[in-house]
Design an enzyme around this catalytic site. Structure first.
Site, mmCIF file in Angstrom:
data_model
loop_
_atom_site.group_PDB
_atom_site.id
_atom_site.type_symbol
_atom_site.label_atom_id
_atom_site.label_comp_id
_atom_site.label_asym_id
_atom_site.label_seq_id
_atom_site.Cartn_x
_atom_site.Cartn_y
_atom_site.Cartn_z
ATOM 1 N N LYS A 30 0.839 -1.204 0.000
ATOM 2 C CA LYS A 30 0.000 0.000 0.000
ATOM 3 C C LYS A 30 0.873 1.252 0.000
ATOM 4 O O LYS A 30 1.991 1.225 0.510
ATOM 5 C CB LYS A 30 -0.859 0.029 1.279
ATOM 6 C CG LYS A 30 -1.999 -0.952 1.319
ATOM 7 C CD LYS A 30 -2.792 -0.785 2.612
ATOM 8 C CE LYS A 30 -3.946 -1.770 2.691
ATOM 9 N NZ LYS A 30 -4.950 -1.572 1.634
ATOM 10 N N ARG A 79 -10.424 -11.374 1.737
ATOM 11 C CA ARG A 79 -11.269 -12.432 1.170
ATOM 12 C C ARG A 79 -10.549 -13.781 1.212
ATOM 13 O O ARG A 79 -11.182 -14.826 1.334
ATOM 14 C CB ARG A 79 -11.701 -12.043 -0.251
ATOM 15 C CG ARG A 79 -10.576 -11.879 -1.234
ATOM 16 C CD ARG A 79 -10.977 -11.048 -2.444
ATOM 17 N NE ARG A 79 -10.958 -9.612 -2.147
ATOM 18 C CZ ARG A 79 -11.264 -8.662 -3.027
ATOM 19 N NH1 ARG A 79 -11.621 -8.976 -4.252
ATOM 20 N NH2 ARG A 79 -11.236 -7.395 -2.672
HETATM 21 N N1 BES Z 1 -8.140 -3.662 4.375
HETATM 22 C C1 BES Z 1 -8.266 -3.227 3.039
HETATM 23 C C2 BES Z 1 -9.547 -2.440 2.762
HETATM 24 C C3 BES Z 1 -9.722 -1.139 3.484
HETATM 25 C C4 BES Z 1 -9.405 0.042 2.844
HETATM 26 C C5 BES Z 1 -10.259 -1.078 4.741
HETATM 27 C C6 BES Z 1 -9.596 1.248 3.484
HETATM 28 C C7 BES Z 1 -10.450 0.137 5.385
HETATM 29 C C8 BES Z 1 -10.124 1.306 4.752
HETATM 30 C C9 BES Z 1 -8.254 -4.430 2.094
HETATM 31 O O1 BES Z 1 -7.494 -5.500 2.494
HETATM 32 C C10 BES Z 1 -7.702 -3.973 0.794
HETATM 33 O O2 BES Z 1 -6.558 -3.625 0.767
HETATM 34 N N2 BES Z 1 -8.520 -3.987 -0.235
HETATM 35 C C11 BES Z 1 -8.090 -3.576 -1.517
HETATM 36 C C12 BES Z 1 -8.623 -4.562 -2.521
HETATM 37 C C13 BES Z 1 -8.096 -4.380 -3.897
HETATM 38 C C14 BES Z 1 -6.627 -4.727 -3.949
HETATM 39 C C15 BES Z 1 -8.884 -5.244 -4.834
HETATM 40 C C16 BES Z 1 -8.663 -2.186 -1.769
HETATM 41 O O3 BES Z 1 -9.787 -1.912 -1.362
HETATM 42 O O4 BES Z 1 -7.947 -1.364 -2.325
HETATM 43 MN MN MN Z 2 -5.492 -5.330 1.883
#
Ligand code: BES
Ligand code: MN
Ligand code: ZN
Length: 504
Positions: free
Chosen positions: A284, A358
């Site tokens: 990230k 997931r």
């Molecule tokens: N934990 C994150 C989602 C999240 C984002 C929670 C902001 C709370 C606040 C999750 O694991 C994630 O990183 N999701 C990705 C999925 C994508 C790579 C398909 C996302 O939402 O960017």
């Molecule tokens: Mn994630």
């Protein structure tokens, strides 16, 4: 903090602060207006209302000082509620939170309340809303501060019963409702504490220990899987996501069988327990990454709801499952392109290691099948896409159990932990097709909250609801009774639904 109901008048109540509530239409305090005292600038309640200086607006609080001969209390709050036609239990939660915070700031050790009227609500319900507002509003994650001046906590809250102020409920009814609300609110605060704990103090093993503490305190059976059992049970998602971490993964099972018949199909709650989400190799960006200490909010909600349900001794069967891992990049971490084959035979291409939630939930959803569940509800801070769609106001809800979704909708409206349904039409399935495996773990740019649900759906063959709490579990601004950071969302919602289940 002690709560009690006292048969007395506001003038005689043994409390340092008495709070009155008032709408913009200035209903509510007319009868008691005499003797409320004056502000430090010398204005009386009559003057404040006549001039319109006190308009009864939301978040408005005036402090008056009654004469010693007039009242036992040192000060009186006039708390604004906003417009009368918008007045609801949520207004009471918010206004009570504001009053409690102000009273605490003024080092008032006791606070008495004259409940405002809310159309269609009983005194027991109004009192419960006030208690929620007070306890949740005063919550602060402050254990890491060096305390220069320790806060003086409010020790006693008194609900005044002057013959009409309980709004039709008996003192006993109000008392019982308050007690129940305290239990549920304390569980919500427990969830917030877990969410806010920084990730140098919080690992999968820590979540397991919190679950065990709940088990020991409330008679919930807790079973924990470590690396050996995870491997023996082919929990490839949890192991894969945790592969880059220096810490061990855990799978947590909590069983509370409170129903009269032990073989009544349980409601199974599943929580995402990522104790920190760096994104892994699909790392990230730095800004805001610290929020990802709260990526175990689903798990916190499940553990805290088990605590709430077991403390209330609800006659229901509930199972809590938590998949916990730490998503880290390292030389041992999972790579984009890796393929996982789950214990149900389904293979998954890991296209993006940041779509880890997931992957760990899939193991738990497969596991849930063995309980022959009446319904499975999973909670996860799953997608940023859900936050884009619904902001921080509403939880995204998807699933095939339409009757459970209706119940959650109602419970959400009642607790103000509102849920909003998003569709899971078959067409979305196209988006998670893979060239090299049965499915892949990302669905591209569009409909991200939904494609995540489509992925989960592949691991369910029972009535199921998915709650994406990415926006509602982690708050970026402080509200009246919802602080910045972990909110504990879902505990009040699920407990409400399970209470209804108990009465069904
Ligand atoms: N934990 C994150 C989602 C999240 C984002 C929670 C902001 C709370 C606040 C999750 O694991 C994630 O990183 N999701 C990705 C999925 C994508 C790579 C398909 C996302 O939402 O960017
Ligand atoms: Mn994630
Ligand atoms: Zn995540």
């Amino acid at each position: 903090m002690n709560f009690n109901v006292q048969t007395t008048t506001w003038k005689k109540v043994r409390a340092t602060t008495v709070a009155f509530f008032q709408t913009e239409e200035k209903r509510g305090i007319r009868a008691t207006i005499k003797g409320l005292g004056r502000t430090s600038a010398g204005a009386s309640a009559e003057t404040l209302l006549a001039t319109g200086d006190m308009a009864g607006k939301k978040d408005e609080i005036f402090v008056l000082y009654p004469r010693r001969s007039e009242s036992a209390a040192k000060r009186v709050f006039l708390v604004g509620l906003g417009k009368a036609d918008k007045l609801s239990l949520e207004t009471v939660r918010r206004a009570s939170a504001c009053a409690a915070k102000k009273a605490q700031k003024m080092k008032s050790k006791s606070l008495a309340i004259v409940l405002p009227a809310v159309k269609g609500a009983s005194g027991a319900e109004i009192a419960s809303a006030a208690v929620e507002g007070i306890l949740l509003g005063l919550y602060k994650f402050d254990k890491f501060f060096k305390k220069e001046e320790p806060t003086v906590p409010i020790e006693n809250v008194v609900i005044i019963d002057d013959g009409t102020s309980l709004r039709g409920s008996s003192a006993a009814e109000v008392k019982a409702a308050i007690e129940e609300t305290q239990t549920i609110t304390n569980a919500t605060i427990f969830a917030r504490e877990m969410e806010n704990e920084p990730s140098n103090n919080k690992f999968p093993e820590t979540l397991a220990n919190w679950a065990k503490e709940v088990g020991q305190a409330h008679g919930v059976k807790v079973t924990i899987f470590g690396p050996k059992e995870l491997a023996a049970n082919k929990m490839v998602g949890i192991l894969g996501v945790n592969q880059g971490s220096a810490k061990e993964a855990r799978f947590i099972m909590m069983e509370y069988m409170g129903a009269p018949k032990k073989d009544t199909p349980p409601i199974v709650l599943v929580g995402k327990g990522i104790t920190f989400d760096t994104g892994g190799i699909s790392i990230k960006p730095a800004p805001g990454m610290g929020e990802m200490k709260g990526d175990m909010s689903g798990a916190a909600t499940v553990i805290a709801t088990m605590k709430s349900v077991a403390s209330l001794k609800l006659p229901v069967n509930v199972v809590g499952l938590v998949s916990s891992a730490e998503n880290m990049p390292s030389g041992t971490a999972m790579r984009p392109g890796d393929i996982l084959t789950y214990s149900n035979g389904l293979s998954v291409e890991v296209d993006n290691t940041d779509a880890e939630g997931r992957l760990v939930l899939a193991d738990a959803l497969i596991w849930a099948e063995r309980y022959k569940p009446k319904s499975v509800i999973d909670l996860a801070t799953l997608t940023g896409a859900c936050v884009i769609a619904l902001g921080h106001v509403t939880t995204g809800m998807m699933g095939n159990d339409t009757s459970m979704m209706e119940r959650l909708k109602r419970a959400g409206d009642a607790t103000y932990e509102r849920v909003c349904e998003l569709p899971i039409y078959d067409e979305y399935d196209e988006l998670i097709k893979s060239d090299v495996a049965d499915i892949k773990n990302v669905g591209g740019r569009w409909g991200g909250a939904i494609t995540a649900a489509m992925f989960l759906k592949r691991f369910t063959n029972y009535p199921w609801v998915h709650l994406d709490i990415a926006g509602t579990a982690i708050s970026d601004t402080a509200g009246d009774y919802i602080p910045k950071g972990g909110t504990g969302v879902g505990v009040r919602l699920l407990t409400r639904m399970l209470k209804e289940e108990a009465n069904a």
